[in-house]
Write an enzyme that holds these catalytic residues in place. Sequence first.
Site, PDB file in Angstrom:
ATOM      1  N   ASP A 260       0.867  -1.188   0.000  1.00  0.00           N
ATOM      2  CA  ASP A 260       0.000   0.000   0.000  1.00  0.00           C
ATOM      3  C   ASP A 260       0.898   1.231   0.000  1.00  0.00           C
ATOM      4  O   ASP A 260       2.124   1.117   0.088  1.00  0.00           O
ATOM      5  CB  ASP A 260      -0.949  -0.008   1.210  1.00  0.00           C
ATOM      6  N   ASN A 309      -5.573  -4.913  -6.578  1.00  0.00           N
ATOM      7  CA  ASN A 309      -6.782  -4.471  -5.878  1.00  0.00           C
ATOM      8  C   ASN A 309      -6.818  -2.961  -5.640  1.00  0.00           C
ATOM      9  O   ASN A 309      -7.905  -2.378  -5.584  1.00  0.00           O
ATOM     10  CB  ASN A 309      -6.876  -5.218  -4.536  1.00  0.00           C
ATOM     11  N   GLY A 311      -7.292   0.766  -5.675  1.00  0.00           N
ATOM     12  CA  GLY A 311      -8.127   1.555  -6.578  1.00  0.00           C
ATOM     13  C   GLY A 311      -8.698   2.740  -5.839  1.00  0.00           C
ATOM     14  O   GLY A 311      -8.744   2.760  -4.609  1.00  0.00           O
ATOM     15  N   LEU A 318     -19.182  14.570 -15.544  1.00  0.00           N
ATOM     16  CA  LEU A 318     -18.146  14.911 -16.529  1.00  0.00           C
ATOM     17  C   LEU A 318     -17.991  16.428 -16.641  1.00  0.00           C
ATOM     18  O   LEU A 318     -16.876  16.948 -16.737  1.00  0.00           O
ATOM     19  CB  LEU A 318     -18.512  14.290 -17.883  1.00  0.00           C
ATOM     20  N   TYR A 374     -13.954   6.596 -13.375  1.00  0.00           N
ATOM     21  CA  TYR A 374     -13.868   5.284 -12.710  1.00  0.00           C
ATOM     22  C   TYR A 374     -14.364   4.168 -13.643  1.00  0.00           C
ATOM     23  O   TYR A 374     -13.724   3.113 -13.774  1.00  0.00           O
ATOM     24  CB  TYR A 374     -14.723   5.349 -11.435  1.00  0.00           C
TER      25      TYR A 374
HETATM   26  P1  NAD Z   1     -10.464   1.292  -0.160  1.00  0.00           P
HETATM   27  O1  NAD Z   1     -10.415   2.732  -0.528  1.00  0.00           O
HETATM   28  O2  NAD Z   1     -11.003   0.924   1.185  1.00  0.00           O
HETATM   29  O3  NAD Z   1      -9.010   0.639  -0.308  1.00  0.00           O
HETATM   30  C1  NAD Z   1      -8.196   0.893  -1.440  1.00  0.00           C
HETATM   31  C2  NAD Z   1      -6.753   0.761  -1.016  1.00  0.00           C
HETATM   32  O4  NAD Z   1      -5.939   1.025  -2.166  1.00  0.00           O
HETATM   33  C3  NAD Z   1      -6.364   1.768   0.064  1.00  0.00           C
HETATM   34  O5  NAD Z   1      -5.707   1.119   1.118  1.00  0.00           O
HETATM   35  C4  NAD Z   1      -5.440   2.714  -0.662  1.00  0.00           C
HETATM   36  O6  NAD Z   1      -4.437   3.296   0.170  1.00  0.00           O
HETATM   37  C5  NAD Z   1      -4.838   1.817  -1.732  1.00  0.00           C
HETATM   38  N1  NAD Z   1      -4.283   2.607  -2.832  1.00  0.00           N
HETATM   39  C6  NAD Z   1      -4.873   3.641  -3.478  1.00  0.00           C
HETATM   40  N2  NAD Z   1      -4.041   4.155  -4.386  1.00  0.00           N
HETATM   41  C7  NAD Z   1      -2.895   3.444  -4.325  1.00  0.00           C
HETATM   42  C8  NAD Z   1      -1.648   3.500  -5.005  1.00  0.00           C
HETATM   43  N3  NAD Z   1      -1.419   4.434  -5.944  1.00  0.00           N
HETATM   44  N4  NAD Z   1      -0.685   2.618  -4.695  1.00  0.00           N
HETATM   45  C9  NAD Z   1      -0.902   1.678  -3.727  1.00  0.00           C
HETATM   46  N5  NAD Z   1      -2.063   1.578  -3.043  1.00  0.00           N
HETATM   47  C10 NAD Z   1      -3.046   2.454  -3.333  1.00  0.00           C
HETATM   48  O7  NAD Z   1     -11.274   0.589  -1.327  1.00  0.00           O
HETATM   49  P2  NAD Z   1     -12.051  -0.815  -1.370  1.00  0.00           P
HETATM   50  O8  NAD Z   1     -13.502  -0.541  -1.256  1.00  0.00           O
HETATM   51  O9  NAD Z   1     -11.429  -1.811  -0.474  1.00  0.00           O
HETATM   52  O10 NAD Z   1     -11.790  -1.208  -2.893  1.00  0.00           O
HETATM   53  C11 NAD Z   1     -10.769  -2.095  -3.323  1.00  0.00           C
HETATM   54  C12 NAD Z   1     -10.915  -2.315  -4.811  1.00  0.00           C
HETATM   55  O11 NAD Z   1     -12.225  -2.809  -5.098  1.00  0.00           O
HETATM   56  C13 NAD Z   1     -10.750  -1.049  -5.645  1.00  0.00           C
HETATM   57  O12 NAD Z   1     -10.076  -1.348  -6.843  1.00  0.00           O
HETATM   58  C14 NAD Z   1     -12.182  -0.645  -5.938  1.00  0.00           C
HETATM   59  O13 NAD Z   1     -12.278   0.135  -7.096  1.00  0.00           O
HETATM   60  C15 NAD Z   1     -12.841  -2.004  -6.090  1.00  0.00           C
HETATM   61  N6  NAD Z   1     -14.292  -2.007  -5.886  1.00  0.00           N
HETATM   62  C16 NAD Z   1     -14.841  -1.728  -4.672  1.00  0.00           C
HETATM   63  C17 NAD Z   1     -16.226  -1.767  -4.537  1.00  0.00           C
HETATM   64  C18 NAD Z   1     -16.894  -1.514  -3.225  1.00  0.00           C
HETATM   65  O14 NAD Z   1     -18.120  -1.629  -3.151  1.00  0.00           O
HETATM   66  N7  NAD Z   1     -16.188  -1.212  -2.147  1.00  0.00           N
HETATM   67  C19 NAD Z   1     -17.031  -2.053  -5.640  1.00  0.00           C
HETATM   68  C20 NAD Z   1     -16.439  -2.308  -6.852  1.00  0.00           C
HETATM   69  C21 NAD Z   1     -15.058  -2.305  -6.972  1.00  0.00           C
END
Ligand code: NAD
Length: 467
Positions: A260, A309, A311, A318, A374
């Site tokens: 992270d 993961n 994101g 827009l 996104y």
């Molecule tokens: P979150 O924000 O809780 O966790 C994301 C993690 O990614 C954080 O710890 C952040 O520090 C890390 N991160 C961000 N940018 C980074 C970088 N440049 N380098 C390294 N680490 C980085 O998000 P989440 O809800 O756990 O989501 C995880 C993944 O699942 C993401 O890709 C998100 O798009 C996807 N997702 C989530 C949901 C949802 O309902 N929560 C739905 C669809 C997709």
Amino acid sequence: MTDQYQTFAKSPIGKFVIKNLGLPSPIELNRFQAGQPVIQGAVLFGAAPNSHLTASISQVLSNIHADVYAGNHAGDNNELQQAAASVGLNLRALNQGDKESRFKALVFDASGIENAEQLKALYDFFHPVARQIQTSGRVIVIGISPETAKSVAAATAQRALEGFVKSVGKEFKKGIAAELVYVDQDAQDNIESTLRFLLSPRSAYVSGQVIRVSKAKTVEVDWAQPLAGKTAVVTGASRGIGEAIAHVLARDGAHVICLDVPQQQADLERVANEIGGSVLTLDITANDAGEKIKAAAATQGGLDIIVHNAGVTRDKTLANMKPELWDLVININLAANERVNDYLLNNAGLNENGRIICVSSISGIAGNLGQTNYAVSKAGVIGLVKFTAPTLKNGITINAVAPGFIETQMTAAIPFAIREAGRRMNSMSQGGLPVDVAETIAYFASTASTGLNGNVVRVCGQSLLGA
Ligand code: NAD
């Protein structure tokens, strides 16, 4: 985050109000606990005439010690009995008195269906038992990949299975999930990891999905520890879904390198300590991210699994979106994945039988208001999986999960009304948990999942969005 509606729905007054107002009634889904058998409860098994996957399915049911009954008309279906007997599966007959019995799973081999008329076999098998499935049960239909069918009529009939499964997923409620597995030619020996996953509570929040199994080398695996001896990198592992992925991969035997950004160091160390993993603080958009990931894994015998993961969302319509918000989201969610994959694949950065697992989103499938950046990034992830898959060698595979509404800090930030809609607009009437996404990733990561390449599986409780 707690789902207060679900808590209310479980209370006596809540049950009364919900029933009388016809509101969605989310049940508590069965979820996997370490040490549990694959399935707890009986399986009803049937096949359309001339189906050729029955022996392979029987083998899996036998391997997991399932309590299996022969379905309607199948008690005297010699083909089914013979296929089961050939692998030592004891197929119990359904007696008159069993009408009220409940099944945890209904499994149907539809590979023999060759035209529209023969689709009636679905009706004949499922109709009599449509009310006999337990809560958190499973409906699994197994067919052949339509493109491999020998005639237009057969391809059409196989493609038609999708409509059946997706409708059943919406109809059966009670946390029952319905899935379609397409098996490529000669890939029948590659179905075990998929059937185990779909039959077990690991797939609690996966429904209405079509999974394709291709022919690949089969690999012996210890099913209790399918990732024993493997090294995985999970990006964004300090919290949310990433934290759950790290835990599940470690539970399955992997050494997990938790990655992270430096700002998340404390949480990252906590997660790594909990699972006996290691820490890599790194921004995945750095130019040398691939190199650093490879180097970190080298100390652990090289990299077997990378889970992209990490994101972010930066939601704006827009018209209101600043260019830097566009750039940031595309760069982290898509371009960084591409760069890291390119580095690893071009510099022997992934071991043989390695796994690349990406995280898309139903926003990338359906699009979403305020999420052009996104949705572009997450639709791009699907493209990345689809177009990379056929280029891979050495048993390396690439697949993606596309989560729907998952209870995390990311979704806690969504305004209340939209959040409530997101939670309920799916066949399970509830949001998923990070562990649901993690279990699906562990299934792709499994050493045994050699036949899965280029799949995108939604973990969305069969969300209506983009369905
Ligand atoms: P979150 O924000 O809780 O966790 C994301 C993690 O990614 C954080 O710890 C952040 O520090 C890390 N991160 C961000 N940018 C980074 C970088 N440049 N380098 C390294 N680490 C980085 O998000 P989440 O809800 O756990 O989501 C995880 C993944 O699942 C993401 O890709 C998100 O798009 C996807 N997702 C989530 C949901 C949802 O309902 N929560 C739905 C669809 C997709």
